[in-house]
Design a protein around this motif. Structure first.
Motif, PDB file in Angstrom:
ATOM      1  N   GLN A  39      61.765 -19.527  21.540  1.00 40.85           N
ATOM      2  CA  GLN A  39      62.153 -20.864  21.591  1.00 40.85           C
ATOM      3  C   GLN A  39      62.892 -21.620  20.488  1.00 40.85           C
ATOM      4  O   GLN A  39      62.716 -21.151  19.361  1.00 40.85           O
ATOM      5  CB  GLN A  39      60.803 -21.446  21.925  1.00 40.85           C
ATOM      6  CG  GLN A  39      59.656 -21.376  20.940  1.00 40.85           C
ATOM      7  CD  GLN A  39      58.116 -21.826  21.345  1.00 40.85           C
ATOM      8  OE1 GLN A  39      57.868 -22.008  22.311  1.00 40.85           O
ATOM      9  NE2 GLN A  39      57.513 -21.816  20.274  1.00 40.85           N
TER      10      GLN A  39
ATOM     11  N   ILE B  72      61.875 -28.391  23.027  1.00 40.60           N
ATOM     12  CA  ILE B  72      62.076 -27.128  23.000  1.00 40.60           C
ATOM     13  C   ILE B  72      63.487 -26.881  23.723  1.00 40.60           C
ATOM     14  O   ILE B  72      63.503 -27.236  24.915  1.00 40.60           O
ATOM     15  CB  ILE B  72      61.050 -26.246  24.036  1.00 40.60           C
ATOM     16  CG1 ILE B  72      59.797 -26.529  23.055  1.00 40.60           C
ATOM     17  CG2 ILE B  72      61.200 -24.774  24.148  1.00 40.60           C
ATOM     18  CD1 ILE B  72      58.529 -25.946  23.578  1.00 40.60           C
ATOM     19  N   HIS B  73      64.481 -26.247  23.119  1.00 38.39           N
ATOM     20  CA  HIS B  73      65.784 -26.318  23.402  1.00 38.39           C
ATOM     21  C   HIS B  73      66.284 -27.406  24.139  1.00 38.39           C
ATOM     22  O   HIS B  73      66.867 -27.523  25.285  1.00 38.39           O
ATOM     23  CB  HIS B  73      65.771 -25.045  24.851  1.00 38.39           C
ATOM     24  CG  HIS B  73      65.203 -23.796  24.461  1.00 38.39           C
ATOM     25  ND1 HIS B  73      66.086 -22.986  23.453  1.00 38.39           N
ATOM     26  CD2 HIS B  73      64.272 -22.838  24.927  1.00 38.39           C
ATOM     27  CE1 HIS B  73      65.284 -21.784  23.319  1.00 38.39           C
ATOM     28  NE2 HIS B  73      64.442 -21.700  24.040  1.00 38.39           N
TER      29      HIS B  73
END
Length: 159
Positions: free
Chosen positions: A39, A107-108
């Motif tokens: 991640q 996350i991302h």
């Protein structure tokens, strides 16, 4: 990432938690998320003053970035961010640390955690001046050993 005055419109509903601590002590402001392998995580913590704009305290993307003077040397992001622990440690608590803090985990590029932590710092216990008494004391005799330590070592013996 859409951020308007520290309010993230594309985040999940704000989760609220209250934490308290004592002046001079430490407090952990909890924040967590579910980690996944590989991640790209970014954790940001903001402090909210009584008036004005939110203040960026710390971000995991640039951990060596300067921290605002009021918190310099006193705030630290968890060492376990990659394991899902995005908590913030504030040491040497001050009464003026009482305020709202917000943790946001991306996350991302997708906001997965949005938490408000209300920190309340309490002062040291007040002493009741009406019950305190003044006692005469004298140093006790010292024992054999380090002379400098003996000069600092006094046992307060009531006369």
């Amino acid at each position: 990432m859409l951020c308007i005055l520290g309010i993230h419109s594309d985040c999940p509903p704000l989760d609220r938690v209250a934490v308290s601590g004592s002046a001079g002590g430490r407090a952990v402001l909890p924040c967590s998320y579910t980690p996944t392998p590989g991640q790209d995580v970014e954790v940001t913590w903001y402090a909210y003053p009584d008036h004005g704009e939110p203040v960026l305290l710390i971000t995991s993307k640039s951990p060596s970035a300067p921290i605002p003077a009021q918190w310099s040397g006193r705030v630290k992001l968890s060492d376990e961010v990659s394991s899902g622990n995005a908590s913030l440690l504030i040491s040497e608590l001050r009464l003026e640390d009482t305020r709202d803090y917000t943790c946001t985990v991306w996350i991302h590029g997708i906001c997965v955690t949005h938490r408000n932590v209300k920190l309340t710092v309490e002062g040291p216990p007040k002493r009741d001046s009406t019950t305190s008494t003044t006692q005469k004391t004298s140093p006790c005799p010292t024992q054999q050993g380090n002379a400098a330590a003996q000069r600092r070592l006094y046992c307060m013996k009531t006369l």
